[in-house]
Design a protein around this motif. Structure first.
Motif, PDB file in Angstrom:
ATOM      1  N   SER A 131      -6.439  -8.013   4.328  1.00 36.47           N
ATOM      2  CA  SER A 131      -7.740  -8.387   3.747  1.00 36.47           C
ATOM      3  C   SER A 131      -8.507  -7.160   3.284  1.00 36.47           C
ATOM      4  CB  SER A 131      -8.573  -9.167   4.765  1.00 36.47           C
ATOM      5  OG  SER A 131      -8.904  -8.352   5.881  1.00 36.47           O
ATOM      6  N   GLU A 132      -8.380  -6.044   4.012  1.00 34.54           N
ATOM      7  CA  GLU A 132      -9.063  -4.811   3.627  1.00 34.54           C
ATOM      8  C   GLU A 132      -8.499  -4.271   2.325  1.00 34.54           C
ATOM      9  OE1 GLU A 132     -10.323  -3.039   8.012  1.00 34.54           O
ATOM     10  OE2 GLU A 132      -8.323  -2.622   7.241  1.00 34.54           O
ATOM     11  N   LYS A 133      -7.175  -4.266   2.215  1.00 41.06           N
ATOM     12  CA  LYS A 133      -6.550  -3.838   0.954  1.00 41.06           C
ATOM     13  C   LYS A 133      -6.979  -4.748  -0.186  1.00 41.06           C
ATOM     14  CE  LYS A 133      -2.243  -1.353   1.901  1.00 41.06           C
ATOM     15  NZ  LYS A 133      -0.792  -1.343   1.625  1.00 41.06           N
ATOM     16  N   ALA A 134      -7.005  -6.048   0.085  1.00 44.47           N
ATOM     17  CA  ALA A 134      -7.317  -7.026  -0.957  1.00 44.47           C
ATOM     18  C   ALA A 134      -8.678  -6.748  -1.590  1.00 44.47           C
ATOM     19  CB  ALA A 134      -7.282  -8.439  -0.362  1.00 44.47           C
ATOM     20  N   PHE A 135      -9.713  -6.648  -0.767  1.00 44.56           N
ATOM     21  CA  PHE A 135     -11.062  -6.455  -1.305  1.00 44.56           C
ATOM     22  C   PHE A 135     -11.263  -5.036  -1.824  1.00 44.56           C
ATOM     23  CE2 PHE A 135     -11.710 -10.271   1.277  1.00 44.56           C
ATOM     24  CZ  PHE A 135     -12.425 -11.050   0.380  1.00 44.56           C
ATOM     25  N   ALA A 136     -10.597  -4.056  -1.202  1.00 41.73           N
ATOM     26  CA  ALA A 136     -10.711  -2.677  -1.686  1.00 41.73           C
ATOM     27  C   ALA A 136     -10.079  -2.535  -3.067  1.00 41.73           C
ATOM     28  CB  ALA A 136     -10.037  -1.730  -0.702  1.00 41.73           C
ATOM     29  N   TYR A 137      -8.885  -3.086  -3.257  1.00 43.51           N
ATOM     30  CA  TYR A 137      -8.223  -3.022  -4.561  1.00 43.51           C
ATOM     31  C   TYR A 137      -9.057  -3.725  -5.625  1.00 43.51           C
ATOM     32  CZ  TYR A 137      -3.811  -1.237  -2.565  1.00 43.51           C
ATOM     33  OH  TYR A 137      -2.859  -0.473  -1.959  1.00 43.51           O
ATOM     34  N   LYS A 138      -9.628  -4.875  -5.264  1.00 47.05           N
ATOM     35  CA  LYS A 138     -10.428  -5.627  -6.242  1.00 47.05           C
ATOM     36  C   LYS A 138     -11.674  -4.828  -6.643  1.00 47.05           C
ATOM     37  CE  LYS A 138     -12.322 -10.214  -7.175  1.00 47.05           C
ATOM     38  NZ  LYS A 138     -13.475  -9.724  -7.946  1.00 47.05           N
ATOM     39  N   MET A 139     -12.374  -4.290  -5.646  1.00 49.72           N
ATOM     40  CA  MET A 139     -13.575  -3.504  -5.943  1.00 49.72           C
ATOM     41  C   MET A 139     -13.233  -2.289  -6.785  1.00 49.72           C
ATOM     42  SD  MET A 139     -15.684  -3.537  -2.325  1.00 49.72           S
ATOM     43  CE  MET A 139     -17.022  -2.527  -2.963  1.00 49.72           C
ATOM     44  N   ARG A 140     -12.154  -1.609  -6.424  1.00 52.58           N
ATOM     45  CA  ARG A 140     -11.770  -0.381  -7.125  1.00 52.58           C
ATOM     46  C   ARG A 140     -11.357  -0.682  -8.559  1.00 52.58           C
ATOM     47  NH1 ARG A 140      -8.362   3.684  -8.468  1.00 52.58           N
ATOM     48  NH2 ARG A 140      -8.508   5.693  -7.384  1.00 52.58           N
ATOM     49  N   LEU A 141     -10.586  -1.733  -8.749  1.00 54.30           N
ATOM     50  CA  LEU A 141     -10.119  -2.095 -10.082  1.00 54.30           C
ATOM     51  C   LEU A 141     -11.291  -2.487 -10.978  1.00 54.30           C
ATOM     52  CD1 LEU A 141      -7.483  -2.353 -11.679  1.00 54.30           C
ATOM     53  CD2 LEU A 141      -7.387  -4.756 -11.003  1.00 54.30           C
ATOM     54  N   ASP A 142     -12.227  -3.273 -10.436  1.00 49.23           N
ATOM     55  CA  ASP A 142     -13.403  -3.666 -11.214  1.00 49.23           C
ATOM     56  C   ASP A 142     -14.228  -2.443 -11.603  1.00 49.23           C
ATOM     57  OD1 ASP A 142     -12.668  -6.301 -11.013  1.00 49.23           O
ATOM     58  OD2 ASP A 142     -14.055  -6.777  -9.379  1.00 49.23           O
ATOM     59  N   ALA A 143     -14.356  -1.485 -10.667  1.00 52.74           N
ATOM     60  CA  ALA A 143     -15.114  -0.264 -10.957  1.00 52.74           C
ATOM     61  C   ALA A 143     -14.425   0.565 -12.034  1.00 52.74           C
ATOM     62  CB  ALA A 143     -15.292   0.554  -9.677  1.00 52.74           C
ATOM     63  N   MET A 144     -13.086   0.668 -11.947  1.00 55.59           N
ATOM     64  CA  MET A 144     -12.329   1.431 -12.943  1.00 55.59           C
ATOM     65  C   MET A 144     -12.508   0.843 -14.340  1.00 55.59           C
ATOM     66  SD  MET A 144      -8.781   2.160 -10.876  1.00 55.59           S
ATOM     67  CE  MET A 144      -7.962   2.883 -12.305  1.00 55.59           C
ATOM     68  N   LYS A 145     -12.560  -0.473 -14.420  1.00 56.61           N
ATOM     69  CA  LYS A 145     -12.708  -1.124 -15.723  1.00 56.61           C
ATOM     70  C   LYS A 145     -14.074  -0.842 -16.339  1.00 56.61           C
ATOM     71  CE  LYS A 145      -9.528  -4.950 -14.755  1.00 56.61           C
ATOM     72  NZ  LYS A 145      -9.419  -6.394 -14.473  1.00 56.61           N
ATOM     73  N   ARG A 146     -15.074  -0.620 -15.470  1.00 59.23           N
ATOM     74  CA  ARG A 146     -16.425  -0.359 -15.975  1.00 59.23           C
ATOM     75  C   ARG A 146     -16.641   1.098 -16.353  1.00 59.23           C
ATOM     76  NH1 ARG A 146     -17.817  -4.030 -11.633  1.00 59.23           N
ATOM     77  NH2 ARG A 146     -18.137  -2.231 -10.253  1.00 59.23           N
ATOM     78  N   LEU A 147     -15.824   2.005 -15.792  1.00 64.69           N
ATOM     79  CA  LEU A 147     -16.012   3.424 -16.057  1.00 64.69           C
ATOM     80  C   LEU A 147     -15.278   3.876 -17.315  1.00 64.69           C
ATOM     81  CD1 LEU A 147     -15.667   5.276 -12.632  1.00 64.69           C
ATOM     82  CD2 LEU A 147     -17.695   5.107 -14.055  1.00 64.69           C
ATOM     83  N   PRO A 148     -15.928   4.685 -18.174  1.00 72.14           N
ATOM     84  CA  PRO A 148     -15.215   5.263 -19.310  1.00 72.14           C
ATOM     85  C   PRO A 148     -14.249   6.346 -18.852  1.00 72.14           C
ATOM     86  CG  PRO A 148     -17.447   6.123 -19.225  1.00 72.14           C
ATOM     87  CD  PRO A 148     -17.348   5.059 -18.171  1.00 72.14           C
ATOM     88  N   GLY A 149     -14.525   6.948 -17.699  1.00 67.51           N
ATOM     89  CA  GLY A 149     -13.653   7.977 -17.132  1.00 67.51           C
ATOM     90  C   GLY A 149     -13.429   7.697 -15.672  1.00 67.51           C
ATOM     91  N   ARG A 150     -12.502   8.394 -15.047  1.00 66.36           N
ATOM     92  CA  ARG A 150     -12.226   8.230 -13.625  1.00 66.36           C
ATOM     93  C   ARG A 150     -12.668   9.465 -12.879  1.00 66.36           C
ATOM     94  NH1 ARG A 150      -7.064   8.523 -12.746  1.00 66.36           N
ATOM     95  NH2 ARG A 150      -6.555   9.235 -14.823  1.00 66.36           N
ATOM     96  N   PRO A 151     -13.090   9.307 -11.612  1.00 59.41           N
ATOM     97  CA  PRO A 151     -13.540  10.479 -10.872  1.00 59.41           C
ATOM     98  C   PRO A 151     -12.394  11.386 -10.488  1.00 59.41           C
ATOM     99  CG  PRO A 151     -13.520   8.559  -9.469  1.00 59.41           C
ATOM    100  CD  PRO A 151     -13.163   8.096 -10.835  1.00 59.41           C
TER     101      PRO A 151
END
Length: 316
Positions: A131-151
């Motif tokens: 469950s931790e991987k599930a929500f972490a991957y979802k949050m991270r993927l959504d954030a990546m889609k919103r960013l023009p660049g990656r940290p």
């Protein structure tokens, strides 16, 4: 000849004119400092569980003896407080120990950059629940889609040079999972909490859990109730059959029960109560794992009753 007098005042720098006193004071502070624990807020929708378990007790002992060896990572948020990015367990341990402050590194990140850093820092843990991987991957993927660049490693945004490559492929490369496996984990976020907990406990494997995630919530609840009643979990083959019925609009509470009551080849012998009238005789608050003992005791009591009846009939 008189010398020209130097002015008694100093000109303000551009920095002085266009920054606030708070910003100037902040720049004089070290990046790592003692931060009041009460001033640190938990990260919103933090996907990783913080439990007061044996590991937490061990962490408390370590902090009591050695202090916080690795500073937590926070970011400044409006109102003069901070938001935790990495270090929720360390913060909780310090709270339980009654410590007023914790060593922390303050980084300058926006919301999506903070999400990515938070997910990455926690993915390094030895044990991570599905469950931790599930929500972490979802949050991270959504954030990546919103960013023009990656940290980058130090959190500073950089230009995204992977144009034309999907964010899911980038994430797969960075976390060491296949993109199909990432998709499976993200599907778990569609499960009702009761079934997701069974996945975390290892009672339901990942692939059958993914099939169940496509069920409407009401049918997931029906499945969970049946699992509780029958004291069993579905196999991958059973969930595939149920999903096919769902595609044909034929998946119902009755069909779920019928499939779940099938005996699996590796299933241990157990009592299955197929009669709703019989089930209604069991106390409603009786845990599933106590039903067999309850039935055995009831049968023993009934056996003693029959024996007594026979003895009375013989004496007559």
């Amino acid at each position: 000849m008189s010398r020209e007098k130097k002015p008694s005042f100093t000109l303000n720098t551009v920095d002085d004119m266009f920054t606030t006193q708070e910003i100037r004071d902040e720049r004089k502070l070290p990046r790592i400092r003692d931060i009041p624990i009460k001033a640190i807020k938990d990260f919103p929708d933090h996907p990783y569980k913080v439990k007061d378990d044996e590991d937490m007790m061990n962490l408390m002992e370590s902090i009591k003896e050695n202090g916080v060896l690795t500073p937590v990572t926070v970011r400044k948020i409006p109102g003069g407080s901070y938001e935790m990015i990495s270090g929720h367990r360390r913060k909780r341990a310090c709270e339980l120990l009654g410590m007023p402050v914790i060593r922390g590194e303050v980084v300058e990140l926006d919301r999506d950059e903070a999400i990515i850093m938070m997910c990455d820092s926690n993915l390094q843990r030895t044990t991570i629940l599905p469950s931790e991987k599930a929500f972490a991957y979802k949050m991270r993927l959504d954030a990546m889609k919103r960013l023009p660049g990656r940290p980058s490693i130090n959190g500073a945004p950089v230009e995204h040079h992977l144009k034309g490559i999907k964010s899911r492929d980038v994430l797969a490369s960075e976390v060491g999972e296949s993109k199909d496996q990432i998709r499976r984990y993200i599907r778990l976020t569609e499960l009702i909490p009761e079934i997701l907990e069974q996945v975390d406990e290892g009672k339901i494997a990942l692939r059958p859990a993914v099939e169940i995630s496509y069920f409407p919530k009401d049918l997931q609840e029906e499945l969970y109730d049946t699992m509780e009643m029958e004291a069993c979990t579905p196999s991958h083959a059973q969930t595939i059959r149920m999903r096919r019925l769902l595609a044909d609009n034929k998946l119902t509470a009755e069909s779920i029960t019928a499939i779940m009551q099938e005996e699996k080849p590796n299933q241990k012998e157990k009592i299955i109560l197929r009669d709703d009238r019989t089930r209604s005789l069991l106390p409603k608050d009786l845990p599933v794992n106590k039903r067999e003992d309850y039935i055995i005791k009831a049968l023993e009591h009934y056996g003693r009753y029959l024996k007594k009846q026979r003895e009375q009939d013989f004496e007559r």
